[in-house]
Design an enzyme around this catalytic site. Structure first.
Site, PDB file in Angstrom:
ATOM      1  N   ASN A  33      44.436  11.180  45.755  1.00 18.21           N
ATOM      2  CA  ASN A  33      43.277  10.468  44.932  1.00 18.21           C
ATOM      3  C   ASN A  33      42.611   9.284  45.494  1.00 18.21           C
ATOM      4  O   ASN A  33      41.605   8.639  44.965  1.00 18.21           O
ATOM      5  CB  ASN A  33      43.859  10.044  43.572  1.00 18.21           C
ATOM      6  CG  ASN A  33      44.363  11.191  42.658  1.00 18.21           C
ATOM      7  OD1 ASN A  33      43.615  12.559  43.041  1.00 18.21           O
ATOM      8  ND2 ASN A  33      45.392  11.020  41.732  1.00 18.21           N
ATOM      9  N   ARG A 409      46.794  21.974  45.139  1.00 18.83           N
ATOM     10  CA  ARG A 409      45.620  20.840  45.081  1.00 18.83           C
ATOM     11  C   ARG A 409      46.095  19.735  45.466  1.00 18.83           C
ATOM     12  O   ARG A 409      45.409  18.799  46.093  1.00 18.83           O
ATOM     13  CB  ARG A 409      45.278  20.947  43.718  1.00 18.83           C
ATOM     14  CG  ARG A 409      44.461  22.308  43.310  1.00 18.83           C
ATOM     15  CD  ARG A 409      43.962  22.122  41.921  1.00 18.83           C
ATOM     16  NE  ARG A 409      43.434  20.729  41.608  1.00 18.83           N
ATOM     17  CZ  ARG A 409      43.272  19.875  40.682  1.00 18.83           C
ATOM     18  NH1 ARG A 409      43.724  20.488  39.550  1.00 18.83           N
ATOM     19  NH2 ARG A 409      42.442  18.895  40.754  1.00 18.83           N
TER      20      ARG A 409
HETATM   21  C1  EPZ Z   1      41.906   9.963  38.068  1.00 18.29           C
HETATM   22  O1  EPZ Z   1      41.399  10.881  36.878  1.00 18.29           O
HETATM   23  C2  EPZ Z   1      42.969  10.552  38.854  1.00 18.29           C
HETATM   24  N1  EPZ Z   1      42.206  11.767  39.387  1.00 18.29           N
HETATM   25  C3  EPZ Z   1      44.008  11.552  38.114  1.00 18.29           C
HETATM   26  O2  EPZ Z   1      44.968  12.058  38.711  1.00 18.29           O
HETATM   27  C4  EPZ Z   1      44.835  10.289  37.294  1.00 18.29           C
HETATM   28  O3  EPZ Z   1      45.658  11.092  36.398  1.00 18.29           O
HETATM   29  C5  EPZ Z   1      43.817   9.601  36.485  1.00 18.29           C
HETATM   30  O4  EPZ Z   1      42.890   9.032  37.372  1.00 18.29           O
HETATM   31  C6  EPZ Z   1      44.525   8.484  35.615  1.00 18.29           C
HETATM   32  O5  EPZ Z   1      45.287   7.805  36.537  1.00 18.29           O
HETATM   33  C7  EPZ Z   1      41.285  11.530  40.824  1.00 18.29           C
HETATM   34  O6  EPZ Z   1      41.616  10.195  40.979  1.00 18.29           O
HETATM   35  C8  EPZ Z   1      40.583  12.295  41.601  1.00 18.29           C
HETATM   36  P1  EPZ Z   1      40.687   8.396  34.078  1.00 18.29           P
HETATM   37  P2  EPZ Z   1      40.133  10.104  36.312  1.00 18.29           P
HETATM   38  O7  EPZ Z   1      39.017   8.399  34.201  1.00 18.29           O
HETATM   39  O8  EPZ Z   1      39.455   9.187  36.963  1.00 18.29           O
HETATM   40  C9  EPZ Z   1      39.531   8.728  29.557  1.00 18.29           C
HETATM   41  C10 EPZ Z   1      46.193  14.001  39.428  1.00 18.29           C
HETATM   42  O9  EPZ Z   1      47.060  14.622  38.862  1.00 18.29           O
HETATM   43  N2  EPZ Z   1      38.012   8.455  29.985  1.00 18.29           N
HETATM   44  O10 EPZ Z   1      41.168   7.002  34.687  1.00 18.29           O
HETATM   45  O11 EPZ Z   1      39.371  11.477  35.518  1.00 18.29           O
HETATM   46  C11 EPZ Z   1      39.992  10.181  30.073  1.00 18.29           C
HETATM   47  O12 EPZ Z   1      39.729  11.003  29.038  1.00 18.29           O
HETATM   48  C12 EPZ Z   1      44.970  13.523  38.638  1.00 18.29           C
HETATM   49  O13 EPZ Z   1      46.421  13.637  40.526  1.00 18.29           O
HETATM   50  C13 EPZ Z   1      37.159   8.432  29.091  1.00 18.29           C
HETATM   51  O14 EPZ Z   1      37.617   8.506  27.910  1.00 18.29           O
HETATM   52  O15 EPZ Z   1      41.264   9.563  35.041  1.00 18.29           O
HETATM   53  C14 EPZ Z   1      41.602   9.762  30.199  1.00 18.29           C
HETATM   54  O16 EPZ Z   1      42.106   9.949  28.858  1.00 18.29           O
HETATM   55  C15 EPZ Z   1      44.929  14.012  37.186  1.00 18.29           C
HETATM   56  N3  EPZ Z   1      35.950   8.269  29.197  1.00 18.29           N
HETATM   57  C16 EPZ Z   1      41.371   8.207  30.486  1.00 18.29           C
HETATM   58  O17 EPZ Z   1      40.524   7.715  30.195  1.00 18.29           O
HETATM   59  C17 EPZ Z   1      35.315   8.491  30.471  1.00 18.29           C
HETATM   60  O18 EPZ Z   1      34.235   8.306  30.721  1.00 18.29           O
HETATM   61  C18 EPZ Z   1      41.943   8.199  32.060  1.00 18.29           C
HETATM   62  O19 EPZ Z   1      40.958   8.982  32.586  1.00 18.29           O
HETATM   63  C19 EPZ Z   1      36.408   8.288  31.603  1.00 18.29           C
HETATM   64  C20 EPZ Z   1      37.759   8.722  31.190  1.00 18.29           C
END
Ligand code: EPZ
Length: 454
Positions: A33, A409
Site C-alpha cells: 500500500n 495481490r
Molecule cells: C487503503 O484503502 C488501503 N488500500 C486498504 O488496504 C486499507 O484497508 C484502507 O486504506 C484503510 O486503511 C491501499 O492503500 C491501496 P480508505 P482506501 O479510503 O484508501 C470510506 C488491503 O487489504 N471512504 O481509507 O480505499 C471507505 O468506504 C487494502 O491492503 C469514504 O466514505 O481506504 C471506508 O469505509 C484493503 N469516502 C473508509 O473510508 C471516500 O471518498 C476507509 O477507506 C473514501 C473512503
C-alpha cells in the site's frame, strides 16, 4: 515490469497440513500500500524515479501496466523499479487495466495537477465494501478542478484557463487513506498552500510524503491530524526505498501466536505495529523488539476484544487474521470492524471449521474452542484469504485453500515464507492446465509460486 505469467491462480490451490509450528526469521517485503501510491506519485515528475524494495505482487504488476499504458518507461530489476515518466502522452487510464485495482484511482490527483486534466474510470466496489470516492472528488473540486462523471469515467480538468490548481483548506469527513494521498499529490504542484484536516495518518501516507519531499515538494506534518502542503513549480526524480509491509509482518506475528510458535519478523518499523503487538501481548504472547525486528513467543491465547480504527489504531487489514487467532482462544472475544461495511466474509467458513462465532452486522462475538478442523476453504478478498490460511495451519487435519488470485495481490511468496518457517504447505496446480499452457513436466511448488496472475 517482471514478465507476467498467464494467470493460473484460479486452477491453483494451497494444500495445508494442519497443527503446524513456525520457527525462524521471516523476511518482510516492501509495503504493497506504499509501493502502489509511490508508483502513482512518479507521474508528478519528468525525471527518473528509482523505487527500491518493491514487492513482487499482482497489484504492483497491474499498476505498472497502467503507467506503461500512459507512456511511462518501467525497468524492473527484481525488487528495484526504474520509472521514467518523461514521455507520458496519455492522460486517460484504460478501463480494462484499472478495473479491480482501486489504487489506480489515486493517479487522478497526480495527472490532473501535472497535465491540467485526467480521465480515470470509477473504481468499482469490491468484496469488502462500496469503496466510495466523494472525499477525493470534493477535495479536487476545492483545489480548483471541474469534475464530471460520464459513463463511469471521472473526467477532471483545471477550472477556467488556469494551468495550476490553487491551494485551499480541506477538511475530510473521514480520514480516508486514498483521498489523503490523492489530495497530497494534487496539492504538491498547486499554487499556494493547502491544508488537509482529518488527514489519514497511516505509515504509507507518511512514506508518500517522504518521497515527495525528496522530489522537492514542501509537505509538513505528515502523520499528524492536519497536513500542510506548499505547492512548488516542479518535482525532480529521486531514489526511494519502500517501507516494510506492516500488514504482512502482523499477519506472520498472528500466525505465530496462533500456533504457539517463536518467530522473528524483519525488517519492520516497530511503531507501525504498536496496536497489533499490544493486543498480542494482552492475549498472552511474549513480544521482544530489537531495532528493526520484532520477535514473538506464542505462549497462551487469551480472548481479547479488538476494534479496528484508522492508524494508529488496530488496522482493519489485520482484523480477519486476528479473528482466526481468537477462534481458539481461552475465553470470549469481540471483534468490531468499523472501517469497511463488509469485511467479515471469513466468519462463515471459520464457523464451518468448528469455530463458535456469532455475527451481528460488523461485530463478531467469539467463544474460543479447543480445536477447529481442516476443510476446503475459499478466500473472497486479500486479507480474509490470509485469515483462512492461518486457520488451516491451526486446524486439525488438512485443508485446501482456493482463491490465490486474492492472496497473490498482497502477499509476496506467502506460502514459500511459511514453508521456510516449517509449515507443510504446497501450492498445487492441476497438471492439465499446467501442460495446456506450455509448461512441461511435473510442476514443482517452488516454480508454481513464481507463476503470477496477469
Ligand atoms: C487503503 O484503502 C488501503 N488500500 C486498504 O488496504 C486499507 O484497508 C484502507 O486504506 C484503510 O486503511 C491501499 O492503500 C491501496 P480508505 P482506501 O479510503 O484508501 C470510506 C488491503 O487489504 N471512504 O481509507 O480505499 C471507505 O468506504 C487494502 O491492503 C469514504 O466514505 O481506504 C471506508 O469505509 C484493503 N469516502 C473508509 O473510508 C471516500 O471518498 C476507509 O477507506 C473514501 C473512503
Amino acid at each position: 515490469m517482471r514478465k507476467q505469467k498467464k494467470s493460473y491462480l484460479k486452477s491453483q490451490n494451497l494444500k495445508i497440513f494442519g497443527q503446524g509450528k513456525l520457527n525462524g526469521i521471516v523476511q518482510i517485503s516492501g509495503a504493497k500500500n506504499s509501493a502502489l501510491v509511490l508508483l502513482a506519485a512518479s507521474l508528478l515528475t519528468n525525471e527518473k524515479i528509482i523505487l527500491e524494495n518493491v514487492p513482487f505482487l499482482t497489484d504492483i504488476e497491474k499498476m505498472g501496466n497502467i503507467l506503461k499504458n500512459l507512456g511511462v518507461d518501467l525497468v524492473d530489476k527484481n525488487s528495484q523499479l526504474e520509472i521514467n515518466p518523461t514521455n507520458i502522452s496519455i492522460k486517460e487510464l484504460p478501463y480494462e487495466l484499472v478495473n479491480g485495482l482501486r489504487a489506480s484511482f489515486f493517479c487522478i490527483g497526480a495527472l490532473l495537477t501535472k497535465f491540467g486534466e485526467a480521465q480515470v474510470p470509477l473504481p468499482g466496489g469490491c468484496n469488502i465494501g462500496s469503496r466510495p470516492i466523494e472525499e477525493h472528488i470534493n477535495g479536487l473540486i476545492a483545489l480548483g478542478a471541474d469534475i464530471f462523471i460520464e459513463e463511469g469515467i471521472v473526467k477532471a480538468k483545471i477550472r477556467g484557463n488556469k494551468n495550476k490548481l490553487h491551494g485551499t483548506h480541506i477538511k475530510l469527513n473521514c480520514p480516508s487513506v486514498g483521498a489523503t494521498e490523492t489530495l497530497i499529490m494534487a496539492a504538491s504542484l498547486a499554487e499556494g498552500r493547502t491544508t488537509i484536516k482529518n488527514a489519514a495518518r497511516e505509515p504509507e501516507v507518511q512514506d508518500l510524503c517522504q518521497m515527495l519531499n525528496k522530489m522537492g515538494a514542501k509537505i509538513y506534518d505528515s502523520g499528524k491530524e492536519t497536513i500542510i502542503i506548499d505547492g512548488v513549480n516542479k518535482l525532480s526524480g529521486c531514489t526511494h526505498k519502500v517501507i516494510p509491509d506492516r500488514i504482512e509482518a502482523g499477519t506472520f506475528l498472528i500466525a505465530a501466536a496462533a500456533t504457539s510458535s517463536s518467530i522473528t519478523v524483519s525488517p519492520v518499523i516497530p511503531h507501525h505495529l504498536e496496536a497489533v503487538t499490544n493486543k498480542l501481548q494482552e492475549s498472552g504472547s511474549k513480544i521482544t523488539i530489537k531495532g528493526n525486528s520484532i520477535s514473538i513467543k506464542g505462549i497462551e491465547i487469551k480472548g481479547v476484544d479488538i476494534e479496528t480504527a484508522p492508524f494508529p489504531g488496530f488496522p482493519t487489514d489485520l482484523q480477519a487474521p486476528f479473528t482466526a487467532l481468537m477462534t481458539i482462544a481461552n475465553g470470549e472475544s469481540k471483534i468490531t470492524e468499523t472501517i469497511f461495511e463488509n469485511r467479515m466474509n471469513h466468519i462463515h467458513l471459520l464457523n464451518r471449521m468448528g469455530a463458535r462465532i456469532s455475527l451481528n452486522k460488523n461485530v463478531a462475538h467469539i467463544k474460543g474452542v479447543k480445536k477447529i478442523s481442516g476443510m476446503n476453504l475459499v478466500g473472497s478478498d486479500l486479507r480474509s484469504s490470509a485469515a483462512l490460511i492461518i486457520a488451516g495451519i491451526i486446524a486439525k487435519g488438512r485443508s485446501k485453500f482456493y482463491g490465490l488470485e486474492h492472496l497473490d495481490r498482497g502477499y509476496e511468496n506467502f506460502e514459500l515464507k511459511l514453508k521456510n518457517l516449517g509449515i507443510k504447505i504446497i501450492r498445487e496446480i492441476n497438471k492439465s492446465t499446467f501442460e495446456k499452457n506450455g509448461y512441461k513436466g511435473k510442476p514443482k511448488s517452488e516454480d508454481l509460486s513464481k507463476l503470477k496472475a496477469a
